[in-house]
Design a protein around this motif. Structure first.
Motif, PDB file in Angstrom:
ATOM      1  N   LEU A  59       0.917  -1.136  -0.123  1.00  0.00           N
ATOM      2  CA  LEU A  59      -0.058  -0.100  -0.102  1.00  0.00           C
ATOM      3  C   LEU A  59       0.725   1.473   0.071  1.00  0.00           C
ATOM      4  O   LEU A  59       0.561   2.209  -0.631  1.00  0.00           O
ATOM      5  N   GLY A  60       1.885   1.121   0.864  1.00  0.00           N
ATOM      6  CA  GLY A  60       2.889   2.482   0.974  1.00  0.00           C
ATOM      7  C   GLY A  60       3.480   2.643  -0.458  1.00  0.00           C
ATOM      8  O   GLY A  60       3.669   3.715  -1.030  1.00  0.00           O
ATOM      9  N   LEU A  61       3.946   1.272  -1.234  1.00  0.00           N
ATOM     10  CA  LEU A  61       4.310   1.536  -2.522  1.00  0.00           C
ATOM     11  C   LEU A  61       3.619   1.832  -3.508  1.00  0.00           C
ATOM     12  O   LEU A  61       3.989   2.722  -4.249  1.00  0.00           O
ATOM     13  N   LEU A  62       2.331   1.445  -3.309  1.00  0.00           N
ATOM     14  CA  LEU A  62       1.321   2.006  -4.292  1.00  0.00           C
ATOM     15  C   LEU A  62       1.156   3.711  -4.153  1.00  0.00           C
ATOM     16  O   LEU A  62       1.138   4.355  -4.998  1.00  0.00           O
ATOM     17  N   PHE A  63       0.813   4.123  -2.806  1.00  0.00           N
ATOM     18  CA  PHE A  63       0.804   5.650  -2.634  1.00  0.00           C
ATOM     19  C   PHE A  63       2.171   6.169  -2.948  1.00  0.00           C
ATOM     20  O   PHE A  63       1.942   7.318  -3.793  1.00  0.00           O
ATOM     21  N   GLY A  64       3.399   5.581  -2.920  1.00  0.00           N
ATOM     22  CA  GLY A  64       4.505   6.240  -3.108  1.00  0.00           C
ATOM     23  C   GLY A  64       4.776   6.372  -4.659  1.00  0.00           C
ATOM     24  O   GLY A  64       5.329   7.275  -5.186  1.00  0.00           O
ATOM     25  N   TRP A  65       4.186   5.567  -5.491  1.00  0.00           N
ATOM     26  CA  TRP A  65       4.282   5.674  -6.900  1.00  0.00           C
ATOM     27  C   TRP A  65       3.111   6.448  -7.304  1.00  0.00           C
ATOM     28  O   TRP A  65       3.298   7.494  -8.290  1.00  0.00           O
ATOM     29  N   ALA A  66       1.770   6.382  -6.900  1.00  0.00           N
ATOM     30  CA  ALA A  66       0.706   7.100  -7.429  1.00  0.00           C
ATOM     31  C   ALA A  66       0.802   8.945  -7.161  1.00  0.00           C
ATOM     32  O   ALA A  66       0.562   9.450  -7.963  1.00  0.00           O
ATOM     33  N   ILE A  67       1.202   9.119  -5.989  1.00  0.00           N
ATOM     34  CA  ILE A  67       1.211  10.330  -5.721  1.00  0.00           C
ATOM     35  C   ILE A  67       2.137  11.250  -6.513  1.00  0.00           C
ATOM     36  O   ILE A  67       1.999  12.220  -7.274  1.00  0.00           O
ATOM     37  N   PRO A  68       3.640  10.777  -7.002  1.00  0.00           N
ATOM     38  CA  PRO A  68       4.321  11.523  -7.942  1.00  0.00           C
ATOM     39  C   PRO A  68       3.923  11.235  -9.177  1.00  0.00           C
ATOM     40  O   PRO A  68       3.943  12.324 -10.172  1.00  0.00           O
ATOM     41  N   ARG A  69       3.252  10.309  -9.521  1.00  0.00           N
ATOM     42  CA  ARG A  69       2.889   9.922 -10.969  1.00  0.00           C
ATOM     43  C   ARG A  69       1.734  11.049 -11.296  1.00  0.00           C
ATOM     44  O   ARG A  69       1.881  11.445 -12.460  1.00  0.00           O
ATOM     45  N   PHE A  70       0.703  11.056 -10.351  1.00  0.00           N
ATOM     46  CA  PHE A  70      -0.375  11.948 -10.783  1.00  0.00           C
ATOM     47  C   PHE A  70      -0.268  13.409 -10.602  1.00  0.00           C
ATOM     48  O   PHE A  70      -1.075  14.268 -10.740  1.00  0.00           O
ATOM     49  N   THR A  71       0.881  13.678  -9.875  1.00  0.00           N
ATOM     50  CA  THR A  71       1.139  15.452  -9.698  1.00  0.00           C
ATOM     51  C   THR A  71       2.260  15.696 -10.540  1.00  0.00           C
ATOM     52  O   THR A  71       2.723  16.788 -10.427  1.00  0.00           O
ATOM     53  N   LEU A  72       2.601  14.983 -11.442  1.00  0.00           N
ATOM     54  CA  LEU A  72       3.983  15.161 -12.191  1.00  0.00           C
ATOM     55  C   LEU A  72       3.598  16.426 -12.863  1.00  0.00           C
ATOM     56  O   LEU A  72       4.761  17.321 -13.233  1.00  0.00           O
ATOM     57  N   ARG A  73       2.451  16.613 -13.542  1.00  0.00           N
ATOM     58  CA  ARG A  73       2.214  18.111 -14.258  1.00  0.00           C
ATOM     59  C   ARG A  73       2.448  19.286 -13.320  1.00  0.00           C
ATOM     60  O   ARG A  73       2.577  20.344 -14.067  1.00  0.00           O
ATOM     61  N   PHE A  74       2.247  19.204 -12.100  1.00  0.00           N
ATOM     62  CA  PHE A  74       2.369  20.409 -11.340  1.00  0.00           C
ATOM     63  C   PHE A  74       3.701  20.739 -10.942  1.00  0.00           C
ATOM     64  O   PHE A  74       4.130  21.546 -10.415  1.00  0.00           O
ATOM     65  N   TRP A  75       4.834  19.644 -11.275  1.00  0.00           N
ATOM     66  CA  TRP A  75       6.105  19.922 -10.763  1.00  0.00           C
ATOM     67  C   TRP A  75       6.598  20.824 -12.209  1.00  0.00           C
ATOM     68  O   TRP A  75       6.900  20.403 -13.046  1.00  0.00           O
ATOM     69  N   PRO A  76       7.378  21.777 -11.550  1.00  0.00           N
ATOM     70  CA  PRO A  76       7.935  23.014 -12.487  1.00  0.00           C
ATOM     71  C   PRO A  76       9.250  22.501 -13.243  1.00  0.00           C
ATOM     72  O   PRO A  76       9.512  22.831 -14.276  1.00  0.00           O
ATOM     73  N   GLU A  77       9.925  21.636 -12.379  1.00  0.00           N
ATOM     74  CA  GLU A  77      11.147  21.184 -12.908  1.00  0.00           C
ATOM     75  C   GLU A  77      11.478  19.800 -12.620  1.00  0.00           C
ATOM     76  O   GLU A  77      10.723  19.244 -11.333  1.00  0.00           O
ATOM     77  N   ARG A  78      12.153  18.936 -12.915  1.00  0.00           N
ATOM     78  CA  ARG A  78      12.706  17.540 -12.659  1.00  0.00           C
ATOM     79  C   ARG A  78      13.559  17.783 -11.276  1.00  0.00           C
ATOM     80  O   ARG A  78      14.542  18.443 -11.713  1.00  0.00           O
ATOM     81  N   VAL A  79      13.170  16.988 -10.359  1.00  0.00           N
ATOM     82  CA  VAL A  79      14.059  16.934  -9.231  1.00  0.00           C
ATOM     83  C   VAL A  79      15.270  16.135  -9.388  1.00  0.00           C
ATOM     84  O   VAL A  79      14.993  14.770  -9.732  1.00  0.00           O
ATOM     85  N   GLN A  80      16.369  16.664  -9.265  1.00  0.00           N
ATOM     86  CA  GLN A  80      17.515  15.692  -9.334  1.00  0.00           C
ATOM     87  C   GLN A  80      18.531  15.862  -8.230  1.00  0.00           C
ATOM     88  O   GLN A  80      19.115  17.136  -8.275  1.00  0.00           O
ATOM     89  N   ALA A  81      18.722  14.913  -7.393  1.00  0.00           N
ATOM     90  CA  ALA A  81      19.628  15.160  -6.177  1.00  0.00           C
ATOM     91  C   ALA A  81      20.909  14.776  -6.779  1.00  0.00           C
ATOM     92  O   ALA A  81      21.277  13.521  -7.080  1.00  0.00           O
ATOM     93  N   ARG A  82      21.591  15.645  -7.194  1.00  0.00           N
ATOM     94  CA  ARG A  82      23.245  15.539  -7.257  1.00  0.00           C
ATOM     95  C   ARG A  82      23.985  14.785  -6.422  1.00  0.00           C
ATOM     96  O   ARG A  82      24.930  13.924  -6.848  1.00  0.00           O
ATOM     97  N   ARG A  83      23.845  14.923  -5.209  1.00  0.00           N
ATOM     98  CA  ARG A  83      24.792  14.107  -4.182  1.00  0.00           C
ATOM     99  C   ARG A  83      23.614  13.772  -3.232  1.00  0.00           C
ATOM    100  O   ARG A  83      23.501  14.229  -2.148  1.00  0.00           O
ATOM    101  N   PRO A  84      23.459  12.517  -3.255  1.00  0.00           N
ATOM    102  CA  PRO A  84      22.316  11.832  -2.335  1.00  0.00           C
ATOM    103  C   PRO A  84      23.001  11.577  -0.982  1.00  0.00           C
ATOM    104  O   PRO A  84      22.443  11.592  -0.129  1.00  0.00           O
TER     105      PRO A  84
END
Length: 178
Positions: free
Chosen positions: A47-72
């Motif tokens: 269920l957590g994996l489903l939420f973790g996938w669905a929230i970013p997937r369905f809010t993708l169009r609201f993100w102004p830029e692709r998030v990239q963590a250069r130094r994790p």
């Protein structure tokens, strides 16, 4: 000589990005769900994996830029520092309350920002607000200054130096090209 499969790699990457737009956020949301559910059962994990996938997937169009963590690894250290600071600040605020409100020295301080990314500025402002005893009050219209309210402000220069070194510098390393 051109490889006939060269065009396939960007197309596959684009499909993968549409399917899993923010893998780190997906993992973080899954962990947060497991913490909220207080269970690591297979059902809660799925269920957590489903939420973790669905929230970013369905809010993708609201993100102004692709998030990239250069130094994790710097990001992981930053999270550890923030969690430690939240714990210490909770104890400090509890002590301030026990001493009585008459000894408090509330005040505002302006933090000059080196960050330029909307995401990094937002994370900095939220980190400051999550730490008990400080609240981000206002971002200047030019996004170069953040007004911070401190519950007990004894040394504004020390507060600015601590925020810049403990929070702003790692966020700049992770989310902005230095």
């Amino acid at each position: 000589m051109n490889n006939p499969t060269d065009g396939a790699a960007p197309a596959a990457k684009s499909r993968l990005h549409r399917l899993l737009p923010h893998p780190i956020l997906t993992a973080a949301l899954t962990v947060i769900w497991l913490l909220l559910a207080n269970s690591v059962s297979a059902g809660q994990f799925l269920l957590g994996l489903l939420f973790g996938w669905a929230i970013p997937r369905f809010t993708l169009r609201f993100w102004p830029e692709r998030v990239q963590a250069r130094r994790p690894l710097v990001l992981l250290r930053f999270i550890g520092v923030v969690l430690y600071d939240i714990l210490v600040a909770n104890l400090a605020v509890a002590w301030l309350i026990l001493r009585g409100p008459q000894r408090l020295r509330p005040g505002f301080v302006e933090l000059p920002l080196d960050l330029t990314s909307d995401l990094a500025i937002s994370l900095l402002a939220n980190t400051i607000s999550l730490t008990p005893g400080t609240v981000s009050a206002r971002l200047s219209p030019d996004r170069r200054t953040l007004l911070i309210h401190a519950l007990d402000l004894t040394d504004s220069a020390a507060l600015i130096a601590a925020i810049k070194s403990r929070y702003e510098a790692p966020l700049k390393q992770v989310f902005e090209s230095c």
